[in-house]
Design a protein around this motif. Structure first.
Motif, mmCIF file in Angstrom:
data_model
loop_
_atom_site.group_PDB
_atom_site.id
_atom_site.type_symbol
_atom_site.label_atom_id
_atom_site.label_comp_id
_atom_site.label_asym_id
_atom_site.label_seq_id
_atom_site.Cartn_x
_atom_site.Cartn_y
_atom_site.Cartn_z
ATOM 1 N N ARG B 186 -40.373 -28.637 -5.861
ATOM 2 C CA ARG B 186 -38.907 -28.518 -5.919
ATOM 3 C C ARG B 186 -38.410 -28.667 -4.490
ATOM 4 N NH1 ARG B 186 -35.685 -25.691 -9.347
ATOM 5 N NH2 ARG B 186 -37.099 -26.661 -10.837
ATOM 6 N N ASP B 187 -37.518 -29.611 -4.264
ATOM 7 C CA ASP B 187 -37.030 -29.788 -2.896
ATOM 8 C C ASP B 187 -35.893 -28.817 -2.612
ATOM 9 O OD1 ASP B 187 -37.315 -30.781 -0.420
ATOM 10 O OD2 ASP B 187 -36.465 -32.757 -0.821
ATOM 11 N N GLY B 188 -35.751 -28.439 -1.363
ATOM 12 C CA GLY B 188 -34.715 -27.505 -0.966
ATOM 13 C C GLY B 188 -34.685 -27.403 0.543
ATOM 14 N N SER B 189 -33.708 -26.687 1.089
ATOM 15 C CA SER B 189 -33.545 -26.721 2.538
ATOM 16 C C SER B 189 -33.393 -25.368 3.219
ATOM 17 C CB SER B 189 -32.332 -27.586 2.878
ATOM 18 O OG SER B 189 -31.196 -27.103 2.161
ATOM 19 N N ASP B 190 -33.059 -24.311 2.465
ATOM 20 C CA ASP B 190 -32.819 -23.024 3.128
ATOM 21 C C ASP B 190 -34.114 -22.246 3.390
ATOM 22 O OD1 ASP B 190 -30.059 -23.358 3.210
ATOM 23 O OD2 ASP B 190 -29.831 -22.625 1.153
ATOM 24 N N ALA B 207 -36.255 -20.214 -7.735
ATOM 25 C CA ALA B 207 -35.456 -21.276 -7.116
ATOM 26 C C ALA B 207 -34.280 -21.653 -8.006
ATOM 27 C CB ALA B 207 -36.342 -22.498 -6.848
ATOM 28 N N ASP B 208 -34.527 -21.735 -9.316
ATOM 29 C CA ASP B 208 -33.458 -22.051 -10.274
ATOM 30 C C ASP B 208 -32.352 -21.018 -10.224
ATOM 31 O OD1 ASP B 208 -34.449 -24.390 -11.243
ATOM 32 O OD2 ASP B 208 -35.552 -23.465 -12.919
ATOM 33 N N LYS B 211 -30.308 -21.160 -7.019
ATOM 34 C CA LYS B 211 -29.474 -22.369 -6.935
ATOM 35 C C LYS B 211 -28.050 -22.062 -7.394
ATOM 36 C CE LYS B 211 -29.838 -27.231 -8.238
ATOM 37 N NZ LYS B 211 -30.514 -28.154 -9.174
ATOM 38 N N SER B 216 -30.564 -23.031 -1.497
ATOM 39 C CA SER B 216 -31.467 -24.148 -1.747
ATOM 40 C C SER B 216 -32.895 -23.770 -1.358
ATOM 41 C CB SER B 216 -30.979 -25.361 -0.942
ATOM 42 O OG SER B 216 -31.942 -26.369 -0.988
ATOM 43 N N VAL B 217 -33.782 -23.700 -2.358
ATOM 44 C CA VAL B 217 -35.165 -23.255 -2.118
ATOM 45 C C VAL B 217 -36.138 -24.400 -2.348
ATOM 46 C CG1 VAL B 217 -36.978 -21.655 -2.867
ATOM 47 C CG2 VAL B 217 -34.581 -20.898 -2.805
ATOM 48 N N LYS B 218 -36.983 -24.619 -1.359
ATOM 49 C CA LYS B 218 -38.047 -25.614 -1.503
ATOM 50 C C LYS B 218 -39.305 -24.890 -1.992
ATOM 51 C CE LYS B 218 -38.995 -28.843 1.772
ATOM 52 N NZ LYS B 218 -39.620 -29.443 2.981
ATOM 53 N N CYS B 240 -35.828 -25.019 7.788
ATOM 54 C CA CYS B 240 -35.676 -23.832 6.935
ATOM 55 C C CYS B 240 -35.379 -22.591 7.775
ATOM 56 C CB CYS B 240 -36.951 -23.601 6.112
ATOM 57 S SG CYS B 240 -37.195 -24.850 4.849
#
Lengths: 280, 311
Positions: B186-190, B207-208, B211, B216-218, B240
């Motif tokens: 799962r892509d994410g940035s925080d 992560a869901d 959201k 935003s969770v990777k 991150c």
């Protein structure tokens, strides 16, 4: 039947192996003199008579395998391997040195001719079983020989392996117990008695042969008897003397892992320089 | 999410690969019905060795088989494969780097009913500390099957840690497994979450949920614990604000420690560990109940992320 000539030749080789062990030890350096000398006759009979090995091609598929479950006796194996040409004899002078190929315990990666990493006691028979199973799967006729110490028999894994060898009917495997009667801290019968050996091994289903482990004639005959035994593994219980051939080290637990003084070193060399009858 | 059995996938993979490669031999310590190595026995009895309840002998026997050019897979519960046979794995297998594959089955808390004696919460740490050892933790059945193939192709000792229970299908069906490669599921940035095994699906749930709050969770499936690529880990945490690790294992010495070792110089990157807090397992009537008891939940991962973002 082994000829007089063969016996004399093997006895002479055993003497040379012991002398080589003493020279590797040198003066003031700690090493496993006792256990190396107790199995020197057996090692000589295997490497110079019974086993098919090729120093030029140490990994040849149909070679016989030699394992020193009592890995601390590595010095005597190193002596034989160097003499046979698995590596240059000069390496013997660098035993246990940093960066050298001869480790304190057998290392198959560093030393040509060594078949496995042993020395954590109790594991060699299991490794031998695996080799024997693998060889049998491939239909290779080679045999696996493994030398075990009598102190080492206290390790439970030996008996797990002893059951397994019989379960799988491994007649391409020969275990040899170097029964020198001494463990690191003293006599086995006073410390942790692993005796009686024959009823134990026989009870586990092994073909048992008892011999004098310093009688070359008996060693050779026992190896022949093992070859003729089918359907089950053979164990040769070899009664030996720890430090055999060196007066001050014989039956002396101090030389399980000890160092020689300059005087002792010279005496040991003198005692081992007397060429056996026949010579070669 | 649909679930499937990892251990059945493991047994099937052995059968599949054993058909093509006769060097593959399988050793079992009387747990074949649990590890599912029994599937191999049904197909190739001559290459299957029942070693009895004697894991130490089994491990060193496998060393011997590998020295006779076989590719042995030894099977037991993770707690015995890593604990009971530790010295044999270290001395006879790992020091010479022999080509022995070790399956630690019923790993983590997944054997929920049997309690602490049968639950492995330190096997990753033990195996990871051994030089020459490769350590794999599949997240689902598909990844398990691919991993077994990769294990055969890999020359050297490998430890695979397999869950007893059916787990959600989350990894990609396509392609081969590449040992040492971390996968972003799962892509994410925080926040970057490194998870493996059952915790990957928990991380996805977290992560869901986050959201919805705009976080935003990777999620990275760290299914290879060792070898761990420093460059890859650093690339994944780029930008991150913090890192969370999640594992069905003690927080001492496992995945969290491995990631922290890599990130030790990243001053502005705090790390939170989700895992078993230095305690043994215990019996429970269900797996989920036990995971919850030890805080191995999506909620715990969510809390760890929130904590990092608040600090």
């Amino acid at each position: 039947m082994a000829t007089e000539e063969l016996i004399n030749h093997l006895e002479e080789k055993a003497r040379q192996l012991r002398l080589s062990v003493v020279e590797m030890m040198g003066i003031g350096k700690v090493g496993h003199l006792g256990g190396s000398c107790s199995c020197a006759d057996i090692v000589a009979a295997l490497y110079y008579h019974r086993m098919k090995v090729d120093p030029q091609n140490p990994k040849k598929a149909d070679r016989d395998r030699f394992l020193l479950s009592k890995g601390h006796a590595a010095l005597v194996q190193y002596a034989a391997l160097a003499d046979l040409g698995f590596f240059p004899k000069e390496e013997l002078q660098r035993v246990k040195a940093l960066g050298g190929m001869l480790q304190g315990h057998p290392d198959m990666i560093k030393t040509p001719g060594v078949e496995a990493n042993t020395g954590s006691l109790g594991q060699g028979l299991s490794i031998a079983n695996g080799m024997a199973l693998g060889l049998r799967l491939d239909g290779i006729e080679s045999k696996v020989f493994v030398i075990i110490g009598d102190g080492e028999l206290a390790e439970g894994q030996i008996w797990e392996a002893a059951m397994a060898s019989v379960n799988f009917g491994l007649d391409n495997l020969v275990a040899i117990v170097d029964q020198n009667g001494l463990q690191a801290t003293g006599p086995i019968i006073e410390r942790f008695n692993t005796n009686p050996l024959t009823p134990k091994w026989a009870g586990f289903g092994w073909h048992v042969i008892e011999i004098d482990g310093h009688s070359m004639r008996e060693i050779v005959a026992a190896l022949e008897e093992a070859d003729a035994t089918r359907g089950k593994p053979t164990v040769i219980i070899a009664k030996t003397v720890k430090g055999k051939g060196i007066s001050f080290a014989e039956n002396n637990a101090a030389f399980h892992n000890g160092a020689m003084t300059a005087e002792q070193y010279e005496l040991a060399k003198r005692e081992l320089s007397i060429v056996a009858r026949g010579g070669c | 999410m649909a679930t499937r059995s990892l251990r059945v996938a493991y047994g099937q993979a052995l059968v599949e690969l054993g058909k093509e490669d006769e060097r593959i031999v399988v050793l079992e310590a009387d747990l074949g019905k649990s590890t599912m190595s029994i599937l191999f026995q049904e197909q190739y009895p001559e290459r299957y060795f029942e070693m009895g309840i004697a894991e130490q002998n089994m491990a060193a026997t496998a060393a011997g088989l590998s020295l006779a050019d076989k590719i042995p897979f030894i099977n037991s519960f993770a707690v015995f494969a890593s604990g009971r046979a530790y010295d044999q794995v270290r001395q006879s297998i790992a020091i010479p780097g022999l080509n022995v594959k070790i399956c630690g089955s019923s790993a983590g808390l997944s054997d929920f009913g049997d309690g602490s004696t049968h639950q492995a919460i330190e096997d990753m740490a033990i195996m990871r500390a051994i030089p020459n050892m490769t350590v794999l933790v599949p997240a689902d059945a598909v990844e398990t099957r691919k991993m077994v193939k990769a294990m055969v192709e890999w020359n050297g000792p490998v430890y695979i840690r397999i869950n007893r229970n059916d787990l959600p299908m989350i990894t990609d069906i396509e392609g081969d497994y590449e040992i040492g490669k971390l996968q972003v599921v799962r892509d994410g940035s925080d926040i970057a979450v490194f998870a493996n095994g059952v915790m990957v699906s928990k991380a996805l749930v977290a992560a869901d949920e986050l959201k919805r709050d705009g976080i935003s969770v990777k999620v990275i499936n760290a299914s290879t614990v060792k070898p761990l690529s420093k460059d890859e880990v650093l690339a994944h945490v780029q930008g991150c604000k913090g890192v969370v690790t999640a594992e069905e294992h003690s927080i001492i010495g496992g995945l969290g420690s491995a990631i922290a070792e890599v990130l030790r110089r990243e001053r502005n990157l705090p790390i939170e560990f989700v895992g078993v807090q230095d305690s043994f397992g215990t019996s429970a009537l269900s797996y989920d109940e036990l995971l919850e008891h030890y805080g191995l939940t999506a909620e715990a991962i969510r809390d760890a992320i929130t904590l990092l973002l608040e600090s």
